[in-house]
Design a protein around this motif. Structure first.
Motif, PDB file in Angstrom:
ATOM      1  N   GLN A 316       0.677  -1.128   0.074  1.00 28.30           N
ATOM      2  CA  GLN A 316       0.092  -0.131  -0.033  1.00 28.30           C
ATOM      3  C   GLN A 316       1.034   1.240  -0.210  1.00 28.30           C
ATOM      4  O   GLN A 316       1.850   1.278   0.647  1.00 28.30           O
ATOM      5  CB  GLN A 316      -0.683   0.058   1.258  1.00 28.30           C
ATOM      6  N   VAL A 317       0.427   2.186  -0.738  1.00 29.16           N
ATOM      7  CA  VAL A 317       1.161   3.538  -0.772  1.00 29.16           C
ATOM      8  C   VAL A 317      -0.044   4.519  -0.385  1.00 29.16           C
ATOM      9  O   VAL A 317      -0.958   4.927  -1.055  1.00 29.16           O
ATOM     10  CB  VAL A 317       1.508   3.927  -2.184  1.00 29.16           C
ATOM     11  N   GLN A 318       0.497   5.017   0.992  1.00 30.46           N
ATOM     12  CA  GLN A 318      -0.753   6.011   1.618  1.00 30.46           C
ATOM     13  C   GLN A 318      -0.173   7.317   1.752  1.00 30.46           C
ATOM     14  O   GLN A 318       1.051   7.503   2.066  1.00 30.46           O
ATOM     15  CB  GLN A 318      -1.073   5.244   2.834  1.00 30.46           C
ATOM     16  N   THR A 367      -3.146  -7.143  -8.961  1.00 34.30           N
ATOM     17  CA  THR A 367      -4.173  -5.971  -9.483  1.00 34.30           C
ATOM     18  C   THR A 367      -4.033  -4.775  -8.527  1.00 34.30           C
ATOM     19  O   THR A 367      -3.088  -4.828  -7.517  1.00 34.30           O
ATOM     20  CB  THR A 367      -5.579  -6.759  -8.688  1.00 34.30           C
ATOM     21  N   ILE A 368      -4.557  -3.682  -8.755  1.00 30.31           N
ATOM     22  CA  ILE A 368      -4.612  -2.550  -8.125  1.00 30.31           C
ATOM     23  C   ILE A 368      -5.698  -1.776  -7.957  1.00 30.31           C
ATOM     24  O   ILE A 368      -6.573  -1.966  -8.788  1.00 30.31           O
ATOM     25  CB  ILE A 368      -3.393  -1.370  -8.824  1.00 30.31           C
ATOM     26  N   GLY A 369      -6.054  -1.290  -6.505  1.00 29.18           N
ATOM     27  CA  GLY A 369      -7.352  -0.606  -6.308  1.00 29.18           C
ATOM     28  C   GLY A 369      -6.952   0.908  -5.672  1.00 29.18           C
ATOM     29  O   GLY A 369      -5.663   1.108  -5.103  1.00 29.18           O
ATOM     30  N   PHE A 380      -3.373   3.731  -2.378  1.00 28.48           N
ATOM     31  CA  PHE A 380      -3.452   2.545  -3.486  1.00 28.48           C
ATOM     32  C   PHE A 380      -2.973   1.334  -2.899  1.00 28.48           C
ATOM     33  O   PHE A 380      -1.980   1.389  -2.133  1.00 28.48           O
ATOM     34  CB  PHE A 380      -2.453   3.227  -4.514  1.00 28.48           C
ATOM     35  N   THR A 381      -3.715   0.247  -3.462  1.00 31.01           N
ATOM     36  CA  THR A 381      -3.389  -1.116  -2.503  1.00 31.01           C
ATOM     37  C   THR A 381      -3.292  -2.052  -3.844  1.00 31.01           C
ATOM     38  O   THR A 381      -4.210  -2.151  -5.097  1.00 31.01           O
ATOM     39  CB  THR A 381      -4.760  -1.588  -2.009  1.00 31.01           C
TER      40      THR A 381
END
Length: 388
Positions: A316-318, A367-369, A380-381
């Motif tokens: 995760q990029v937070q 996958t990315i969400g 971004f996960t």
């Protein structure tokens, strides 16, 4: 077949079917091979289909006659033959009329062969007219349906060819852009760096810094365009086993070199491995971190979270920045997305970065969400298959 007196006729027709049907099967196979090679039909193929239609209709018609001697009492096979031909075969209007006329002539001839009286012949002709009218309507309906479908296929093929040509032209243009613009940009940046070797005042230094930042932005735009073209048709990439804690620390260190100290790693598992193409995946992380910094204040941290759920690696990029408006969320991964916005310092967006990120992650079978709230930040996960 319950009438013994009609057994010879059944025996005769069965021998005809056994002799003639294989000829149509062999002929069909031969013509199909010719069609696959030449992609064209000829008059012999049209006559072949027409002859097959007559054969099937006559088979059904004759079976109806010899079963009881009176077609009004046994029209099922004749009706099935007409329906099969109307659905399976496609005839032009003139061919259909000729087929109807020939069918009616053969029907009349069979009635004379059966020695039908005048009254029976009249009733049988009325029944034949009703059946042939239905055959005509069904045949024309399926002709219009298949013709419309055929035209759609032709149009789709034509559009696909145009799209392929446009794609090739686009790649050529991007190649020219990369070749012709990188050198001038590099030259401008080199001159700016040479100016820094001399003693310059503060205003000149600011101008030099602005030149260098503009060159870096221009290179970034070129890289985005080239990466979008390069990844467009690439679904399989070369990967290697990578320990993600060490890898993400390396990514963070590269940002510290750029004086970005507010990127931190929070890992819940170690060691943890995934199959990565380091060069391409580094572009994913750089793009997500760059976006997070772009929309965050200088005092805010950008956090990289690393965890594992079952057989999946979670990255995760937070950030805790301005967030993404809800109406933009469905479009952020689109190419040349309208969701592209300027950063807090006026940084421009090409609308390509996140589409490239999504392509690269999917090529890694991941996958990315995204989850975001305005004023609270964005996360971004990424999910990737874990490996031992």
């Amino acid at each position: 077949m319950t009438k013994a007196q009609n057994f010879p006729e059944f025996d005769f027709t069965n021998w005809i079917y056994l002799a003639v049907t294989p000829l149509f099967y062999i002929g069909a196979r031969v013509f199909l091979k010719i069609i696959k090679k030449t992609k064209k039909a000829d008059s012999f193929m049209v006559l072949f289909v027409f002859a097959f239609a007559i054969y099937i209709i006559l088979s059904g018609m004759y079976s109806a006659f010899i079963s009881t001697g009176d077609p009004r009492n046994s029209l099922t096979v004749y009706l099935i033959a007409l329906i099969v031909i109307s659905v399976m075969c496609v005839f032009e209007y003139d061919e259909l009329i000729l087929l109807l006329v020939l069918t009616e002539i053969f029907f009349t001839a069979l009635m004379f062969y059966a020695h039908a009286d005048a009254t029976s012949m009249l009733y049988d002709q009325l029944i034949s007219v009703v059946l042939l009218s239905g055959f005509y309507l069904i045949s024309r309906y399926f002709f219009s349906f298949k013709a419309s479908y055929y035209h759609q296929i032709i149009e789709i093929r034509s559009k696909n060819i145009e799209i392929e040509k446009a794609g090739e032209f686009k790649n050529q243009v991007l190649g020219m852009v990369a070749h012709d613009l990188r050198n001038p940009i590099g030259a401008v940046e080199s001159i700016a760096m040479m100016m820094e070797l001399d003693e310059i005042d503060a205003d000149t230094q600011d101008n030099v810094n602005m030149i260098k930042e503009s060159c870096a932005k221009a290179r970034g735009i070129l890289d985005d365009l080239l990466e979008a073209a390069k990844n467009e048709n690439i679904n399989v990439i070369e990967t290697q086993k990578v320990e993600l804690n060490h890898y993400l620390k390396t990514v963070i260190d590269s940002w510290k070199v750029q004086n970005r100290f507010n990127v931190v790693l929070k890992s819940a598992v170690s060691p943890i491995n995934a199959q990565l193409n380091k060069e391409k995946f580094t572009r994913v992380m750089d793009n997500l971190i760059s976006n997070a910094l772009k929309f965050s204040k200088e005092t805010d941290n950008v956090e990289l979270h690393l965890a594992q759920q079952g057989n999946q690696v979670i990255i995760q990029v937070q950030d805790h920045g301005m967030g993404i408006p809800e109406e933009m969320l469905p479009h952020i991964f689109e190419r040349f997305s309208k969701a592209g916005r300027s950063g807090l310092k006026g940084e421009k967006s090409t609308g390509l970065g996140l589409s490239i990120v999504k392509q690269i992650i999917e090529s890694h079978k991941g996958t990315i969400g995204v989850n975001s709230a305005e004023g609270k930040g964005t996360t971004f996960t990424i999910q990737l298959p874990a490996v031992q």
